[in-house]
Design a protein around this motif. Structure first.
Motif, PDB file in Angstrom:
ATOM      1  N   SER A  87       0.900  -1.123   0.042  1.00 48.08           N
ATOM      2  CA  SER A  87       0.022   0.044   0.058  1.00 48.08           C
ATOM      3  C   SER A  87       0.968   1.283   0.085  1.00 48.08           C
ATOM      4  O   SER A  87       1.698   1.383   0.940  1.00 48.08           O
ATOM      5  N   GLU A 123      -7.578  -8.913   1.160  1.00 52.21           N
ATOM      6  CA  GLU A 123      -7.220  -9.800   0.004  1.00 52.21           C
ATOM      7  C   GLU A 123      -6.091 -10.624  -0.161  1.00 52.21           C
ATOM      8  O   GLU A 123      -6.009 -11.479  -0.959  1.00 52.21           O
ATOM      9  N   THR A 162       0.404  -7.774   3.451  1.00 51.50           N
ATOM     10  CA  THR A 162       0.655  -6.310   2.831  1.00 51.50           C
ATOM     11  C   THR A 162       1.685  -5.671   3.728  1.00 51.50           C
ATOM     12  O   THR A 162       1.622  -5.799   4.975  1.00 51.50           O
ATOM     13  N   GLN A 221      -8.428  -2.239   4.907  1.00 52.45           N
ATOM     14  CA  GLN A 221      -9.722  -3.205   4.512  1.00 52.45           C
ATOM     15  C   GLN A 221      -9.251  -3.840   3.093  1.00 52.45           C
ATOM     16  O   GLN A 221      -9.563  -5.374   3.198  1.00 52.45           O
ATOM     17  N   GLN A 222      -8.869  -3.274   2.087  1.00 50.48           N
ATOM     18  CA  GLN A 222      -8.588  -3.853   0.862  1.00 50.48           C
ATOM     19  C   GLN A 222      -7.400  -4.853   1.248  1.00 50.48           C
ATOM     20  O   GLN A 222      -7.404  -5.909   0.298  1.00 50.48           O
ATOM     21  N   SER A 223      -6.506  -4.684   2.246  1.00 54.76           N
ATOM     22  CA  SER A 223      -5.414  -5.529   2.229  1.00 54.76           C
ATOM     23  C   SER A 223      -5.926  -6.870   2.737  1.00 54.76           C
ATOM     24  O   SER A 223      -5.077  -7.977   2.649  1.00 54.76           O
ATOM     25  N   ARG A 272      -9.299   2.657   4.696  1.00 53.83           N
ATOM     26  CA  ARG A 272      -9.739   1.562   3.032  1.00 53.83           C
ATOM     27  C   ARG A 272      -8.745   0.860   2.640  1.00 53.83           C
ATOM     28  O   ARG A 272      -8.899  -0.196   2.250  1.00 53.83           O
ATOM     29  N   ALA A 273      -7.464   1.566   2.752  1.00 52.26           N
ATOM     30  CA  ALA A 273      -6.415   0.405   2.296  1.00 52.26           C
ATOM     31  C   ALA A 273      -6.016  -0.808   3.136  1.00 52.26           C
ATOM     32  O   ALA A 273      -5.930  -1.672   2.666  1.00 52.26           O
TER      33      ALA A 273
END
Length: 178
Positions: free
Chosen positions: A32, A76, A80, A72-74, A69-70
């Motif tokens: 990120s 996946e 990260t 939460q996306q991690s 937000r980043a």
């Protein structure tokens, strides 16, 4: 999927964080990018006053929202690497002698990172100013100290990276997390 690992790479401005994170990403790791640099470019382009040197509270709110937000996306990815984390925003506010909103502490507890944080020391030989990095090397060093104190104060274990090549730093991190 097993436990998700979220590692922070931090340090003062100009210490090689973004280069290191870019190198990890090129090596195939989920990363990120530094949100504050992206946010500064966007706010300047809009002609906004929501910039760290004009309205640090407004800027911090936007950065925290993007960091969440980043985070939460991690989910996946199994692992990260983040170029800065929520405690960095808290450190900048403390350094600016501004109050830290209680919600930032709640955000940190609801968006946990690994307790081991990789910190890059000030490195005058590689330090350069650019359109998003206006601080002097001395100011960057003061920011580094504030970041150290903040992370330590929130119970993180700081692992300082050597002043070395990008590949050596990547190797250092990968060895440390094995």
């Amino acid at each position: 999927m097993g436990l998700i690992k979220r590692y922070i790479i931090t340090g003062g401005p100009g210490s090689g964080k973004s280069t290191l994170v870019d190198g990890l990403e090129k090596a195939g790791y989920a990363c990120s990018a530094e949100i504050s640099r992206v946010m500064i470019k966007a706010e300047v382009a809009k002609g906004s006053d929501c910039l760290p040197w004009l309205d640090i509270s407004c800027f911090s709110d936007k950065v925290i929202a993007e960091m969440k937000r980043a985070w939460q996306q991690s989910a996946e990815n199994a692992m990260t690497f983040f170029d800065r984390g929520i405690p960095d925003v808290i450190a900048y506010l403390k350094l600016a002698d501004r109050p830290v909103p209680e919600r930032y502490l709640s955000d940190l507890s609801r968006h946990p990172y690994e307790k081991e944080v990789f910190i890059l020391p000030p490195w005058n030989d590689i330090y350069v100013n650019d359109s998003e990095r206006w601080q002097s090397f001395e100011e960057a060093t003061a920011i580094y100290q504030a970041i150290r104190e903040t992370y330590t104060g929130y119970g993180f274990k700081l692992t300082e990276l050597p002043k070395a090549s990008e590949s050596a730093r990547i190797g250092f991190i990968l060895d440390a997390i094995k």
